[in-house]
Design a protein around this motif. Structure first.
Motif, PDB file in Angstrom:
ATOM      1  N   GLU A   9       0.828  -1.205   0.000  1.00  0.00           N
ATOM      2  CA  GLU A   9       0.000   0.000   0.000  1.00  0.00           C
ATOM      3  C   GLU A   9       0.863   1.258   0.000  1.00  0.00           C
ATOM      4  N   LEU A  10       1.979   1.205   0.758  1.00  0.00           N
ATOM      5  CA  LEU A  10       2.869   2.374   0.857  1.00  0.00           C
ATOM      6  C   LEU A  10       3.669   2.600  -0.418  1.00  0.00           C
ATOM      7  N   TYR A  11       4.270   1.517  -0.933  1.00  0.00           N
ATOM      8  CA  TYR A  11       5.291   1.655  -1.962  1.00  0.00           C
ATOM      9  C   TYR A  11       4.838   1.187  -3.348  1.00  0.00           C
ATOM     10  N   GLY A  12       3.641   0.615  -3.428  1.00  0.00           N
ATOM     11  CA  GLY A  12       3.087   0.297  -4.739  1.00  0.00           C
ATOM     12  C   GLY A  12       3.578  -0.978  -5.383  1.00  0.00           C
ATOM     13  N   ALA A  13       4.281  -1.805  -4.633  1.00  0.00           N
ATOM     14  CA  ALA A  13       4.767  -3.082  -5.156  1.00  0.00           C
ATOM     15  C   ALA A  13       4.989  -4.023  -3.988  1.00  0.00           C
ATOM     16  N   ALA A  14       5.059  -5.311  -4.264  1.00  0.00           N
ATOM     17  CA  ALA A  14       5.309  -6.289  -3.206  1.00  0.00           C
ATOM     18  C   ALA A  14       6.766  -6.202  -2.737  1.00  0.00           C
ATOM     19  N   PRO A  15       7.024  -6.461  -1.460  1.00  0.00           N
ATOM     20  CA  PRO A  15       8.416  -6.466  -0.980  1.00  0.00           C
ATOM     21  C   PRO A  15       9.163  -7.690  -1.491  1.00  0.00           C
ATOM     22  N   GLU A  16      10.488  -7.596  -1.462  1.00  0.00           N
ATOM     23  CA  GLU A  16      11.294  -8.753  -1.856  1.00  0.00           C
ATOM     24  C   GLU A  16      11.281  -9.843  -0.782  1.00  0.00           C
ATOM     25  N   GLY A  17      10.954  -9.466   0.447  1.00  0.00           N
ATOM     26  CA  GLY A  17      10.910 -10.445   1.523  1.00  0.00           C
ATOM     27  C   GLY A  17      10.434  -9.817   2.809  1.00  0.00           C
ATOM     28  N   VAL A  18      10.201 -10.689   3.794  1.00  0.00           N
ATOM     29  CA  VAL A  18       9.785 -10.252   5.123  1.00  0.00           C
ATOM     30  C   VAL A  18      10.668 -10.956   6.145  1.00  0.00           C
ATOM     31  N   TRP A  19      11.152 -10.212   7.122  1.00  0.00           N
ATOM     32  CA  TRP A  19      12.044 -10.731   8.153  1.00  0.00           C
ATOM     33  C   TRP A  19      11.507 -10.389   9.532  1.00  0.00           C
ATOM     34  N   THR A  47       8.190  -9.752  18.311  1.00  0.00           N
ATOM     35  CA  THR A  47       9.175  -9.460  17.272  1.00  0.00           C
ATOM     36  C   THR A  47       8.935  -8.117  16.596  1.00  0.00           C
ATOM     37  N   ALA A  48      10.010  -7.591  16.034  1.00  0.00           N
ATOM     38  CA  ALA A  48       9.912  -6.538  15.022  1.00  0.00           C
ATOM     39  C   ALA A  48       9.942  -7.236  13.670  1.00  0.00           C
ATOM     40  N   VAL A  49       9.013  -6.868  12.810  1.00  0.00           N
ATOM     41  CA  VAL A  49       8.900  -7.491  11.491  1.00  0.00           C
ATOM     42  C   VAL A  49       9.105  -6.417  10.428  1.00  0.00           C
ATOM     43  N   ALA A  50       9.887  -6.740   9.401  1.00  0.00           N
ATOM     44  CA  ALA A  50      10.196  -5.770   8.351  1.00  0.00           C
ATOM     45  C   ALA A  50       9.943  -6.372   6.975  1.00  0.00           C
ATOM     46  N   ALA A  51       9.183  -5.665   6.173  1.00  0.00           N
ATOM     47  CA  ALA A  51       9.064  -5.969   4.747  1.00  0.00           C
ATOM     48  C   ALA A  51      10.019  -5.023   4.023  1.00  0.00           C
ATOM     49  N   VAL A  52      10.862  -5.568   3.148  1.00  0.00           N
ATOM     50  CA  VAL A  52      11.975  -4.786   2.604  1.00  0.00           C
ATOM     51  C   VAL A  52      12.189  -5.102   1.121  1.00  0.00           C
ATOM     52  N   ASP A 111      13.565   0.266   0.540  1.00  0.00           N
ATOM     53  CA  ASP A 111      12.244   0.605   1.063  1.00  0.00           C
ATOM     54  C   ASP A 111      11.959  -0.362   2.200  1.00  0.00           C
ATOM     55  N   ILE A 112      11.602   0.185   3.370  1.00  0.00           N
ATOM     56  CA  ILE A 112      11.396  -0.652   4.556  1.00  0.00           C
ATOM     57  C   ILE A 112      10.085  -0.251   5.230  1.00  0.00           C
ATOM     58  N   THR A 134      16.471  -5.062  10.474  1.00  0.00           N
ATOM     59  CA  THR A 134      16.957  -4.291   9.332  1.00  0.00           C
ATOM     60  C   THR A 134      18.273  -4.859   8.815  1.00  0.00           C
ATOM     61  N   ALA A 135      19.183  -5.162   9.747  1.00  0.00           N
ATOM     62  CA  ALA A 135      20.491  -5.690   9.359  1.00  0.00           C
ATOM     63  C   ALA A 135      20.361  -7.036   8.645  1.00  0.00           C
ATOM     64  N   LEU A 136      19.508  -7.917   9.176  1.00  0.00           N
ATOM     65  CA  LEU A 136      19.348  -9.232   8.561  1.00  0.00           C
ATOM     66  C   LEU A 136      18.740  -9.121   7.165  1.00  0.00           C
ATOM     67  N   ALA A 137      17.726  -8.274   7.022  1.00  0.00           N
ATOM     68  CA  ALA A 137      17.091  -8.112   5.708  1.00  0.00           C
ATOM     69  C   ALA A 137      18.093  -7.622   4.671  1.00  0.00           C
ATOM     70  N   LEU A 138      18.875  -6.610   5.026  1.00  0.00           N
ATOM     71  CA  LEU A 138      19.842  -6.067   4.074  1.00  0.00           C
ATOM     72  C   LEU A 138      20.977  -7.060   3.818  1.00  0.00           C
ATOM     73  N   ASN A 139      21.358  -7.812   4.850  1.00  0.00           N
ATOM     74  CA  ASN A 139      22.378  -8.845   4.679  1.00  0.00           C
ATOM     75  C   ASN A 139      21.917  -9.884   3.650  1.00  0.00           C
ATOM     76  N   ASP A 140      20.654 -10.283   3.751  1.00  0.00           N
ATOM     77  CA  ASP A 140      20.132 -11.275   2.807  1.00  0.00           C
ATOM     78  C   ASP A 140      19.970 -10.682   1.404  1.00  0.00           C
ATOM     79  N   LEU A 141      19.342  -9.511   1.322  1.00  0.00           N
ATOM     80  CA  LEU A 141      19.037  -8.930   0.015  1.00  0.00           C
ATOM     81  C   LEU A 141      20.301  -8.549  -0.751  1.00  0.00           C
ATOM     82  N   TYR A 142      21.269  -8.002  -0.032  1.00  0.00           N
ATOM     83  CA  TYR A 142      22.514  -7.573  -0.690  1.00  0.00           C
ATOM     84  C   TYR A 142      23.602  -8.652  -0.648  1.00  0.00           C
TER      85      TYR A 142
END
Length: 382
Positions: A9-19, A47-52, A111-112, A134-142
């Protein structure tokens, strides 16, 4: 609405993943981490949950489902420490710390969208959960290839140097590395970890967290003052950190300290390191109930020597113990926040009722009481 739907809804596309990354509660070992001592946290189910998703234009967009406000938009190459005092400083600080550590690909941005069930201000590491997820999501994505302990260190640097809170590494390590059904024994000198089985249910026990609803703020200088006092004690004793003062030599060490305040801080840290070792020995021996008095002894030290408790936390501990608990202590940074209470499963309702009634009689806000179920650390969930 879940974080995936919120992201779309915020960014107009599905996230690459959720952590997800959990909050933590510390069983024993308080203010020992920055003294290179021992701690023993366990991860909570909260938990804190992040779609990224990654970006390529150097823009970092952050949004929280829990905090009113628009998307925070920053540029990765313009992130500067100690300039952002909002919640966004925690995830932004992680991006900054990754960039500073030489992981240039994160400069592309992200986008987070975040949501968290970790109670804020309760001493349960809501900020560490934000950082680690945040760190885990970016570690995986990058595809950075960083381990859990490395992600914890980077997250700690974000909080120390970017946000400006001089925390130790325990909270981030617990969030990144805990294992379900275990407490984590962390040696804060070499960051070695051992997963210690902590299956309370099989023993007919529960560990309750009692959130006093008193908010604490570690940025107000009280934490930093105690850290400085510990460092001064180490300097006067001729050691690099208080970890190097043996418990058996504590009395002699205290006699060499002239400042009453520094003496109290040193006594707490050295004795709490010893309490961690006591708890591990008892758990290894299968005598879980016997850790109760060690917890209560730890509270006395936090209250009288470190002086970071408050009337509400003292009331939790005294009431719990008087109503049948095996032991209890405040946990976390202090000046509010939470306590842990070890109880027989059959006594949970009795102890909870006694604490709630004691708060009402004292005119305090009703506490929040829930079980601390040893849970999994940070992981990808979708």
């Amino acid at each position: 609405m879940g974080v995936r739907e919120g992201f779309e809804e915020l960014y107009g596309a599905a996230p690459e993943g959720v952590w997800a990354a959990p909050g933590r509660v510390n069983l024993i070992g308080e203010y020992t981490d920055f003294n290179e001592g021992f701690v023993m946290p366990l991860a909570l189910p909260h938990t804190a949950v992040a779609a990224v998703s990654r970006r390529e234009d150097g823009v970092l967009r952050l949004h929280s489902a829990d905090i009113e406000g628009p998307v925070v938009e920053l540029r990765v190459d313009e992130l500067v420490p100690l300039t952002n005092t909002s919640w966004a400083a925690y995830p932004a600080g992680v991006v900054w710390a990754l960039r500073e550590a030489g992981h240039a690909t994160v400069a592309g941005g992200a986008d987070i969208h975040l949501a968290s069930t970790v109670p804020t201000g309760a001493g349960l590491s809501s900020s560490a959960a934000l950082e680690v997820v945040t760190a885990l999501a970016l570690n995986d994505l990058y595809e950075l290839g960083l381990t859990g302990p490395q992600l914890a260190r980077l997250s700690q640097r974000a909080e120390n140097d970017f946000v400006g809170v001089p925390c130790g590494v325990m909270d981030q390590t617990a969030s990144a590395c805990c294992v379900e059904g275990h407490a984590l024994h962390l040696d804060c000198r070499d960051l070695s970890i051992r997963q210690v089985p902590f299956d309370l249910a099989s023993q007919g026990l529960e560990l309750l967290v009692v959130d006093s609803r008193v908010k604490h703020a570690l940025g107000d200088g009280a934490y930093a003052e105690r850290r400085a006092g510990c460092e001064e004690g180490a300097r006067q004793l001729g050691v690099t950190h208080l970890r190097d003062v043996a418990y058996e030599e504590l009395d002699g060490a205290l006699e060499r300290l002239t400042d009453e305040r520094v003496r109290r801080y040193v006594r707490h840290v050295v004795s709490d390191d010893h309490r961690v070792e006591q708890v591990i020995a008892l758990l290894d021996a299968g005598d879980v109930r016997a850790i109760g008095p060690v917890l209560t002894d730890g509270h006395r030290s936090l209250r009288d020597d470190l002086r970071i408790s408050c009337p509400e936390l003292d009331l939790v501990v005294s009431t719990a113990n008087a109503s049948g608990a095996l032991g209890a202590r405040m946990t976390g940074g202090g000046f509010g926040g939470s306590a842990v209470v070890l109880v027989e499963s059959a006594d949970v309702d009795t102890v909870t009722k006694a604490i709630t009634e004691a708060f009402a009689a004292a005119g305090y806000t009703a506490p929040r009481v829930f079980p601390a179920v040893p849970s999994a650390g940070a992981r990808r969930v979708a």
